[in-house]
Every structure is written in structure tokens, then in C-alpha cells.
Motif scaffolding. Structure first.
Motif, short mmCIF file in Angstrom:
data_model
loop_
_atom_site.label_atom_id
_atom_site.label_comp_id
_atom_site.label_asym_id
_atom_site.label_seq_id
_atom_site.Cartn_x
_atom_site.Cartn_y
_atom_site.Cartn_z
N LEU A 9 0.84 -1.20 0.00
CA LEU A 9 0.00 0.00 0.00
C LEU A 9 0.87 1.24 0.00
N THR A 10 0.50 2.22 -0.80
CA THR A 10 1.21 3.49 -0.80
C THR A 10 0.72 4.35 0.36
N ALA A 11 1.43 5.44 0.61
CA ALA A 11 1.00 6.37 1.66
C ALA A 11 -0.39 6.91 1.36
N SER A 12 -0.65 7.22 0.09
CA SER A 12 -1.97 7.73 -0.29
C SER A 12 -3.06 6.71 0.01
N GLU A 13 -2.78 5.45 -0.30
CA GLU A 13 -3.78 4.40 -0.09
C GLU A 13 -4.03 4.14 1.40
N ILE A 14 -2.97 4.17 2.19
CA ILE A 14 -3.13 4.00 3.64
C ILE A 14 -3.94 5.18 4.20
N GLY A 15 -3.64 6.38 3.74
CA GLY A 15 -4.39 7.55 4.20
C GLY A 15 -5.85 7.48 3.83
N ILE A 16 -6.15 6.99 2.63
CA ILE A 16 -7.54 6.84 2.20
C ILE A 16 -8.26 5.81 3.05
N LEU A 17 -7.65 4.66 3.27
CA LEU A 17 -8.28 3.63 4.10
C LEU A 17 -8.58 4.18 5.49
N TRP A 18 -7.63 4.85 6.08
CA TRP A 18 -7.76 5.38 7.44
C TRP A 18 -8.85 6.46 7.49
N GLY A 19 -8.76 7.42 6.57
CA GLY A 19 -9.71 8.53 6.59
C GLY A 19 -11.12 8.11 6.23
N ILE A 61 -13.32 -1.66 3.22
CA ILE A 61 -12.07 -1.17 3.82
C ILE A 61 -11.51 -2.20 4.79
N GLU A 62 -12.36 -2.79 5.58
CA GLU A 62 -11.92 -3.79 6.55
C GLU A 62 -11.27 -4.99 5.86
N GLU A 63 -11.80 -5.39 4.71
CA GLU A 63 -11.22 -6.52 3.99
C GLU A 63 -9.77 -6.24 3.59
N GLN A 69 -2.86 -6.62 7.24
CA GLN A 69 -2.56 -6.59 8.68
C GLN A 69 -2.37 -5.15 9.16
N MET A 70 -3.22 -4.28 8.64
CA MET A 70 -3.20 -2.86 9.02
C MET A 70 -4.24 -2.64 10.12
N VAL A 71 -3.81 -2.04 11.20
CA VAL A 71 -4.72 -1.79 12.32
C VAL A 71 -5.81 -0.80 11.88
N ASP A 316 -6.45 17.85 23.68
CA ASP A 316 -6.59 18.05 25.12
C ASP A 316 -7.53 17.01 25.74
N LYS A 317 -8.55 16.60 24.97
CA LYS A 317 -9.53 15.64 25.47
C LYS A 317 -9.15 14.19 25.15
N SER A 318 -7.98 13.99 24.51
CA SER A 318 -7.54 12.65 24.07
C SER A 318 -8.55 12.01 23.11
N TRP A 319 -9.09 12.82 22.21
CA TRP A 319 -10.07 12.35 21.23
C TRP A 319 -9.49 12.21 19.83
N LEU A 320 -8.33 12.78 19.57
CA LEU A 320 -7.80 12.85 18.21
C LEU A 320 -6.93 11.64 17.90
N GLU A 321 -7.40 10.83 16.95
CA GLU A 321 -6.61 9.69 16.49
C GLU A 321 -5.55 10.18 15.51
N GLN A 322 -4.32 9.72 15.69
CA GLN A 322 -3.24 10.16 14.81
C GLN A 322 -3.27 9.41 13.49
N PRO A 323 -3.24 10.13 12.37
CA PRO A 323 -3.14 9.44 11.07
C PRO A 323 -1.85 8.65 10.98
#
Length: 340
Positions: A9-19, A61-63, A69-71, A316-323
Motif C-alpha cells: 500500500l502506498t502512503a496515499s492508499e493508507i491515508g484513504i483507508l484510514w480517513g 475497507i476492513e477486507e 494486517q493494518m490496524v 486536550d480531550k484525548s479524542w484525536l486519532e493520529q493518522p
């Protein structure tokens, strides 16, 4: 050498899956809450379609993530981020137009994704998402038209002959002669009023029901900014005797019990701001009249600052998931050196 049938997976593809996964989880939660309160069967059908499409997109996306093996990001979960017993916050008509605007956002995102993916499974995700969003938009638009609550863009006379710009005044907007708006400029102004009217109503509702004082203050600020931008863009249309779209403020109820978690509403707000920044950028490119272009640039800076403050609030609220980040090569080199 045999052709690689399964490239990484490229960086673009990982970013798309995540977002895509996080945003689909947001739509699932929003539509879950809406489906608990909607009364109109036609609108119920559209919202159900929106929810099912997001669930099906998430499954695709889950598939891919499982094969690689991407979280998966946590995103939003109805059992944690939706209160199904909360009173109605928005009217049926608002929910329907919300579904249409969500479809527009997904169409834009999926269309952009197609241009940066290379693997066939990722292309399939983007194309399938785009097709489903287009179907949802058409269904929502048809319901809005049928019910007489669709805000049509202004009509202007069709051109009868080809014309070319022959004066520099075409670009002016401050001093001297100021030309009438072009069809493209009208389109962008109208769409930006539309998105801000929807955003203002969302901010009104979110501010009423938010539990945390800082989060509540953030939504009030969002409502005020949206109102200001509606006034600015609307005034440019009114100068040409062109009607702006209708507002949605009266479609927010007076409940103070939240159907959503503060975390979900804050993320949703920052996501809307991201969409707004993109819209303003396209609008700037399509608006050669100088006063309009500079107006977009000025207002874009205002909402960019609000986006930053929203990110800080979520941190501050620990709500932001890091890309997903690239490897920190300097840290890895230092670690290797320390081991040696």
C-alpha cells in the motif's frame, strides 16, 4: 522478473483507508441517531440507504486492512457515541438535506481518491464509494424536489453568442467599474451559502446539547462564523438581485439532551471545516473578480484557525486519532546507534 501482483500500500492508499473508515463510522452514527427520530417514510428510506452504504463501504475497507494486517482506527461507535433515547434535535427536512450534503462530500472525496490510488482493490473502493454516493445524492435531491424544499441555484439568461473579455475591468472589484457576477462565481457563492447554512444549523444544535463548556463554546463560535460567512456571500448575491438559499435555523428543536457524544460532534465540526476550506479554495480559483477572490482568502484563514483550535481541543480531550505516520528515520538511526 515476475510482475508484482500485490504491491505494498502506498502512503496515499493508507491515508484513504484510514480517513474513509473514520468518516464512514461518523456517517453511520449520525444516520443511526436520525433513523431513531425520522417520521417521514420517504426520508427514512434515504437515511437508511446512507447508513447501509457507509456500512458496506466500511466492510470493503476492513477486507483490505485485514489482508494487509493494518490496524483499523477506532472511529465512532453507535453504542458509545449515540444516545438513541435522546429527543429529536433536527427536523426530518434537515436530515434529508444533511444526507444530500454528506453525499456531495463523499463524491468529492472518492473522486479525488481515484486519482491517487494504484492497486485494483483500492480503485474498487473509490469507484464503489463514488457510485453509492452518487446514488444517494440523486435519491436525496429527488425527495427534496418532490417535497418542495430543494433550494435551486439562481437562474440567469442563457448566452446567445460567444464573447471575449476585452477590458482589464473584468478583474476589478474594488474601485471603478465592477462587472456583474459570472455564472461560475454565482455557483460558488450559492454553494458556499448552502454549506454554511447547514453548518450553522448543526452548530446551533450541537451548542445546545454539548456537555463540556469548552466544547459548547467552540460550537457557538462555529455558529457565529457560519452566520458571518452566510452574510458575506449572501450580500454578493443580493447585490445582483439573486436569491440566496433558504436557511435551516428553524429546523433545530429546543432540546438540550444530546443524541451524540461531544467527541463525535467536535470531530464532525472539524471535518466540516476541512470541507469548507476545500470549497473556498476551488471558489477562489473560479472567481477572477479580485474582491471575491480576496474575500475567500480572508474567510479561509478564519476557518483554518478554527480547525486548528478544534484539533487542539480534541488533543486536550484525548479524542484525536493520529493518522498513520511515515517512519521517523532520525529516531530509528539514533536508536540503532544507542544499541550499538
Amino acid at each position: 522478473m515476475a510482475e508484482n501482483q500485490s504491491p505494498d500500500l502506498t502512503a496515499s492508499e493508507i491515508g484513504i483507508l484510514w480517513g474513509y473508515y473514520i468518516k464512514n463510522s461518523l456517517i453511520i452514527c449520525m444516520t443511526t441517531a436520525f433513523l431513531e427520530k425520522v417520521e417521514d417514510p420517504d426520508i427514512h428510506e434515504v437515511l437508511l440507504t446512507a447508513k447501509k452504504h457507509s456500512q458496506d463501504n466500511s466492510a470493503l475497507i476492513e477486507e483490505v486492512c485485514q489482508r494487509e494486517q493494518m490496524v483499523m482506527p477506532k472511529g465512532f461507535i453507535p453504542s458509545e457515541d449515540v444516545n438513541p433515547s435522546a429527543p429529536r434535535l433536527f427536523s426530518d427536512a434537515f436530515m434529508l438535506d444533511y444526507a444530500r450534503h454528506i453525499a456531495i462530500a463523499v463524491i468529492t472525496s472518492a473522486g479525488a481518491g481515484i486519482s491517487v490510488v494504484t492497486r485494483s482493490d483500492m480503485t474498487n473502493i473509490c469507484q464503489t464509494t463514488l457510485q453509492r454516493a452518487t446514488e444517494l445524492h440523486e435519491a436525496a435531491k429527488e425527495r427534496l424536489l418532490t417535497k418542495g424544499i430543494y433550494s435551486r441555484p439562481p437562474a440567469i439568461p442563457v448566452p446567445k453568442e460567444v464573447d471575449f473579455v476585452d477590458k482589464q475591468t473584468f478583474l476589478r472589484g474594488f474601485l471603478g467599474e465592477r462587472r456583474a457576477l459570472t455564472a461560475v462565481e454565482i455557483t460558488h457563492l450559492f454553494e458556499n451559502v448552502e454549506t454554511n447554512t447547514l453548518g450553522k444549523a448543526l452548530m446551533m444544535g450541537f451548542a445546545q446539547v454539548a456537555k463540556d463548556p469548552k466544547v459548547k463554546k467552540y460550537f457557538v463560535r462555529g455558529k457565529e462564523i457560519a452566520h458571518k460567512h452566510i452574510e458575506v456571500f449572501g450580500s454578493l448575491l443580493k447585490e445582483e438581485d439573486l436569491p440566496p438559499p433558504m436557511g435551516w435555523e428553524t429546523n433545530v428543536t429546543d432540546t438540550t439532551v444530546s443524541p451524540f457524544s461531544d467527541k463525535l460532534m467536535t470531530f464532525h465540526t472539524t471535518a466540516l471545516i476541512d470541507i469548507g476550506i476545500g470549497n473556498y479554495g476551488l471558489s477562489t480559483a473560479g472567481s477572477p473578480r479580485r474582491d471575491i477572490g480576496l474575500t475567500y482568502a480572508r474567510l479561509m484563514g478564519e476557518i483554518a484557525l478554527m480547525a486548528e483550535d478544534g484539533a487542539n481541543l480534541m488533543i486536550d480531550k484525548s479524542w484525536l486519532e493520529q493518522p498513520p505516520p511515515a517512519p521517523d528515520r532520525d529516531a530509528l538511526a539514533s536508536e540503532k546507534g544507542d544499541r550499538g
